[in-house]
Design a protein around this motif. Sequence first.
Motif, PDB file in Angstrom:
ATOM      1  N   ASP A  23      16.106   7.331  16.077  1.00  0.00           N
ATOM      2  CA  ASP A  23      15.035   6.667  16.831  1.00  0.00           C
ATOM      3  C   ASP A  23      14.899   7.182  18.259  1.00  0.00           C
ATOM      4  OD1 ASP A  23      17.391   5.710  17.806  1.00  0.00           O
ATOM      5  OD2 ASP A  23      16.817   3.580  17.757  1.00  0.00           O
ATOM      6  N   LYS A  24      15.410   8.387  18.511  1.00  0.00           N
ATOM      7  CA  LYS A  24      15.313   8.922  19.886  1.00  0.00           C
ATOM      8  C   LYS A  24      13.837   9.123  20.283  1.00  0.00           C
ATOM      9  CE  LYS A  24      15.753  13.661  18.286  1.00  0.00           C
ATOM     10  NZ  LYS A  24      16.650  14.785  18.092  1.00  0.00           N
ATOM     11  N   ILE A  25      13.589   9.009  21.576  1.00  0.00           N
ATOM     12  CA  ILE A  25      12.225   9.194  22.100  1.00  0.00           C
ATOM     13  C   ILE A  25      12.323  10.223  23.231  1.00  0.00           C
ATOM     14  CG2 ILE A  25      10.205   8.048  23.091  1.00  0.00           C
ATOM     15  CD1 ILE A  25      11.321   5.362  22.081  1.00  0.00           C
ATOM     16  N   ASP A  26      11.679  11.370  23.059  1.00  0.00           N
ATOM     17  CA  ASP A  26      11.767  12.448  24.059  1.00  0.00           C
ATOM     18  C   ASP A  26      10.542  12.416  24.982  1.00  0.00           C
ATOM     19  OD1 ASP A  26      12.022  14.696  25.549  1.00  0.00           O
ATOM     20  OD2 ASP A  26      11.909  16.122  23.876  1.00  0.00           O
ATOM     21  N   THR A  62      16.719   4.419  39.058  1.00  0.00           N
ATOM     22  CA  THR A  62      17.633   5.333  39.740  1.00  0.00           C
ATOM     23  C   THR A  62      18.069   6.411  38.730  1.00  0.00           C
ATOM     24  OG1 THR A  62      19.551   4.069  39.039  1.00  0.00           O
ATOM     25  CG2 THR A  62      18.557   3.439  41.159  1.00  0.00           C
ATOM     26  N   PRO A  63      18.633   7.517  39.207  1.00  0.00           N
ATOM     27  CA  PRO A  63      19.147   8.522  38.262  1.00  0.00           C
ATOM     28  C   PRO A  63      20.182   7.917  37.312  1.00  0.00           C
ATOM     29  CG  PRO A  63      19.040   9.441  40.468  1.00  0.00           C
ATOM     30  CD  PRO A  63      18.710   7.983  40.609  1.00  0.00           C
ATOM     31  N   GLU A  64      20.963   6.931  37.790  1.00  0.00           N
ATOM     32  CA  GLU A  64      21.979   6.294  36.932  1.00  0.00           C
ATOM     33  C   GLU A  64      21.283   5.494  35.829  1.00  0.00           C
ATOM     34  OE1 GLU A  64      21.998   6.055  40.372  1.00  0.00           O
ATOM     35  OE2 GLU A  64      23.474   7.682  40.476  1.00  0.00           O
ATOM     36  N   GLN A  65      20.229   4.786  36.190  1.00  0.00           N
ATOM     37  CA  GLN A  65      19.497   4.017  35.163  1.00  0.00           C
ATOM     38  C   GLN A  65      18.824   4.961  34.162  1.00  0.00           C
ATOM     39  OE1 GLN A  65      17.244   1.738  38.064  1.00  0.00           O
ATOM     40  NE2 GLN A  65      18.168  -0.167  37.338  1.00  0.00           N
ATOM     41  N   ALA A  66      18.311   6.084  34.657  1.00  0.00           N
ATOM     42  CA  ALA A  66      17.701   7.067  33.748  1.00  0.00           C
ATOM     43  C   ALA A  66      18.763   7.583  32.773  1.00  0.00           C
ATOM     44  CB  ALA A  66      17.091   8.220  34.546  1.00  0.00           C
ATOM     45  N   ALA A  67      19.977   7.824  33.297  1.00  0.00           N
ATOM     46  CA  ALA A  67      21.067   8.308  32.436  1.00  0.00           C
ATOM     47  C   ALA A  67      21.423   7.251  31.391  1.00  0.00           C
ATOM     48  CB  ALA A  67      22.280   8.658  33.291  1.00  0.00           C
ATOM     49  N   ARG A  68      21.377   5.967  31.791  1.00  0.00           N
ATOM     50  CA  ARG A  68      21.668   4.892  30.818  1.00  0.00           C
ATOM     51  C   ARG A  68      20.604   4.823  29.732  1.00  0.00           C
ATOM     52  NH1 ARG A  68      22.128  -0.540  33.558  1.00  0.00           N
ATOM     53  NH2 ARG A  68      21.902  -1.311  31.438  1.00  0.00           N
ATOM     54  N   LEU A  69      19.364   5.032  30.129  1.00  0.00           N
ATOM     55  CA  LEU A  69      18.295   5.048  29.110  1.00  0.00           C
ATOM     56  C   LEU A  69      18.547   6.150  28.085  1.00  0.00           C
ATOM     57  CD1 LEU A  69      15.046   4.356  31.173  1.00  0.00           C
ATOM     58  CD2 LEU A  69      15.725   3.154  29.094  1.00  0.00           C
ATOM     59  N   ARG A  70      19.012   7.285  28.567  1.00  0.00           N
ATOM     60  CA  ARG A  70      19.288   8.393  27.648  1.00  0.00           C
ATOM     61  C   ARG A  70      20.496   8.067  26.776  1.00  0.00           C
ATOM     62  NH1 ARG A  70      17.907  11.600  32.429  1.00  0.00           N
ATOM     63  NH2 ARG A  70      20.103  11.901  32.898  1.00  0.00           N
ATOM     64  N   VAL A  92      16.458   7.256  24.989  1.00  0.00           N
ATOM     65  CA  VAL A  92      15.136   7.460  25.595  1.00  0.00           C
ATOM     66  C   VAL A  92      15.316   8.544  26.656  1.00  0.00           C
ATOM     67  CG1 VAL A  92      13.371   6.448  27.090  1.00  0.00           C
ATOM     68  CG2 VAL A  92      14.284   5.126  25.159  1.00  0.00           C
ATOM     69  N   TYR A  93      14.678   9.699  26.423  1.00  0.00           N
ATOM     70  CA  TYR A  93      14.892  10.859  27.297  1.00  0.00           C
ATOM     71  C   TYR A  93      13.785  10.977  28.324  1.00  0.00           C
ATOM     72  CZ  TYR A  93      18.909  12.083  24.644  1.00  0.00           C
ATOM     73  OH  TYR A  93      20.155  12.040  24.089  1.00  0.00           O
ATOM     74  N   ARG A 140      10.565  10.114  35.762  1.00  0.00           N
ATOM     75  CA  ARG A 140       9.309  10.596  35.167  1.00  0.00           C
ATOM     76  C   ARG A 140       9.349  10.503  33.647  1.00  0.00           C
ATOM     77  NH1 ARG A 140       7.030  16.740  34.839  1.00  0.00           N
ATOM     78  NH2 ARG A 140       8.157  16.652  32.860  1.00  0.00           N
ATOM     79  N   ILE A 141       8.279   9.954  33.094  1.00  0.00           N
ATOM     80  CA  ILE A 141       8.122   9.958  31.637  1.00  0.00           C
ATOM     81  C   ILE A 141       6.855  10.730  31.263  1.00  0.00           C
ATOM     82  CG2 ILE A 141       9.367   7.800  31.174  1.00  0.00           C
ATOM     83  CD1 ILE A 141       6.591   6.413  30.950  1.00  0.00           C
ATOM     84  N   ASN A 142       6.936  11.457  30.157  1.00  0.00           N
ATOM     85  CA  ASN A 142       5.743  12.066  29.556  1.00  0.00           C
ATOM     86  C   ASN A 142       5.305  11.126  28.450  1.00  0.00           C
ATOM     87  OD1 ASN A 142       3.885  13.441  28.032  1.00  0.00           O
ATOM     88  ND2 ASN A 142       5.318  15.027  27.340  1.00  0.00           N
ATOM     89  N   ILE A 143       4.224  10.406  28.704  1.00  0.00           N
ATOM     90  CA  ILE A 143       3.784   9.356  27.789  1.00  0.00           C
ATOM     91  C   ILE A 143       3.440   9.922  26.409  1.00  0.00           C
ATOM     92  CG2 ILE A 143       1.343   9.395  28.518  1.00  0.00           C
ATOM     93  CD1 ILE A 143       3.264   6.175  27.968  1.00  0.00           C
ATOM     94  N   ALA A 144       3.020  11.201  26.360  1.00  0.00           N
ATOM     95  CA  ALA A 144       2.646  11.811  25.078  1.00  0.00           C
ATOM     96  C   ALA A 144       3.851  12.030  24.172  1.00  0.00           C
ATOM     97  CB  ALA A 144       1.937  13.141  25.316  1.00  0.00           C
ATOM     98  N   GLY A 145       5.060  11.857  24.722  1.00  0.00           N
ATOM     99  CA  GLY A 145       6.254  12.042  23.904  1.00  0.00           C
ATOM    100  C   GLY A 145       6.524  10.852  22.984  1.00  0.00           C
ATOM    101  N   ALA A 146       5.804   9.751  23.199  1.00  0.00           N
ATOM    102  CA  ALA A 146       6.026   8.544  22.379  1.00  0.00           C
ATOM    103  C   ALA A 146       4.988   8.451  21.264  1.00  0.00           C
ATOM    104  CB  ALA A 146       5.937   7.304  23.274  1.00  0.00           C
ATOM    105  N   ALA A 147       5.330   7.676  20.228  1.00  0.00           N
ATOM    106  CA  ALA A 147       4.353   7.308  19.190  1.00  0.00           C
ATOM    107  C   ALA A 147       4.039   5.825  19.402  1.00  0.00           C
ATOM    108  CB  ALA A 147       4.951   7.548  17.813  1.00  0.00           C
ATOM    109  N   GLN A 148       2.909   5.368  18.862  1.00  0.00           N
ATOM    110  CA  GLN A 148       2.565   3.940  19.038  1.00  0.00           C
ATOM    111  C   GLN A 148       3.705   3.042  18.563  1.00  0.00           C
ATOM    112  OE1 GLN A 148       0.528   1.985  20.468  1.00  0.00           O
ATOM    113  NE2 GLN A 148      -1.119   3.338  21.162  1.00  0.00           N
ATOM    114  N   ASP A 149       4.367   3.442  17.483  1.00  0.00           N
ATOM    115  CA  ASP A 149       5.448   2.615  16.924  1.00  0.00           C
ATOM    116  C   ASP A 149       6.669   2.548  17.836  1.00  0.00           C
ATOM    117  OD1 ASP A 149       3.982   2.018  14.772  1.00  0.00           O
ATOM    118  OD2 ASP A 149       5.010   3.373  13.362  1.00  0.00           O
ATOM    119  N   ASP A 150       6.739   3.457  18.800  1.00  0.00           N
ATOM    120  CA  ASP A 150       7.904   3.472  19.705  1.00  0.00           C
ATOM    121  C   ASP A 150       7.753   2.482  20.859  1.00  0.00           C
ATOM    122  OD1 ASP A 150       9.137   5.636  18.414  1.00  0.00           O
ATOM    123  OD2 ASP A 150       8.036   7.111  19.618  1.00  0.00           O
ATOM    124  N   ILE A 151       6.539   2.005  21.091  1.00  0.00           N
ATOM    125  CA  ILE A 151       6.245   1.351  22.369  1.00  0.00           C
ATOM    126  C   ILE A 151       7.086   0.079  22.606  1.00  0.00           C
ATOM    127  CG2 ILE A 151       4.424   0.205  23.714  1.00  0.00           C
ATOM    128  CD1 ILE A 151       4.263   3.275  23.761  1.00  0.00           C
TER     129      ILE A 151
END
Length: 393
Positions: free
Chosen positions: A27-30, A351-359, A364-365, A371-382
Amino acid sequence: MFDVLTAMPDDPILSISTAAAADKRADKIDLGVGIYKDEAGHTPVMRAVKAAEFAYAGLETTKKYVSTTGLEAFNTALLTLVLGDIDTSHFATCQGAGGSGALRIGAELIKRASDSAVVYVPTPTWGNHTPLIGSAGIEMKSYPYYDRAELDVNFAAMSEFLSTVPKAGDVIILHGCCHNPTGADLSPDQWDSLADILTANGLIAYVDIAYLGLGDGLDEDCYGVRKLAETQDEMLIAASCSKNFGLYRDRVGLIAVKTKSKAQADIAKSHMGRVMRRMISMPPNHGAAVVAHILGDDELRAEWLKELNEMRERMNGLRRSLAYALDVQGHEDMGAALARQKGMFSMLPVTPEQAARLRKDHSVYLLDSGRINIAGAAQDDIERLASAILDIF
Ligand code: LMR
């Protein structure tokens, strides 16, 4: 000789998608590197591009060099796409290897024209702006742009800075639309005021418009660059066909430089040709020929525009869904910011630490900057994405 070299650190943008590819969780999201993906996570070859490639393959009769400044049919067609049907006789153009190659040619030209010009980038900006432009031997500085607390452009701080700090002849990098990494764009009124500030202070605009068509629409996204082309005596524009034509690996872009006269434009073009000759000698032809073919053919152009609109609509749909999901889960400010931002990117206030926790905890990458690239998600991921974001606060 080479044993003195030590390994370079990973690129902060490209390494995120490498890490996502290595993650085995289903279920990873890039949301890393800025490339468009469809609902299935695929980056397709656009239909109009495929059709143009087939047509062009049949038409091509030689592989001899085109010219150091590239395919003129492409240069003219892309400049007209960006600026509309205006008199461009004061513009010098040159094909670049993607928007990045275009930016670099412009940087080399600045260096040839002035030894003292400082180039200012917004804070924050695309992570490669400073290394790429600075590598031409130019001094790089930054100006205030985005307010991380308000999740919006701080136009008052930007205006104040640009009115007082840079000297005449310095160059100001502006994101034409779909600001990378924040998605926070200037409004038409703000572009108008900015044009006055640049004129009053003798500053040179350098507009990077890599995401044209992915914000509000082709003409809407060009508001700022067209305003500057109309009001400024001199400016630079770097345009890219990576995202809006999906030609990432074919490396197609354009550098256009406005000078004070047609004669000066010819001279600037001769310098860009010289820069190219010394850097790569001749640009590649394929992608530029494909774009020129599409833009010169009514049917293909209409098909391309339709696909571009579909891409934009998919991203806007994802943006709205994520904004809504954050909003109902109690993060109204973040939801509202996401909803008003444009294009492929938004910057979460993490923060960078929170971003690392998301990963690590949620697969969630995103970039360390948030920064997130919204196009990396699918509707089902939201739903899952919104919950993961809330979990780290
Ligand atoms: C991005 O910002 O992710 C894209 O422009 C790709 C890149 O080369 O960094």
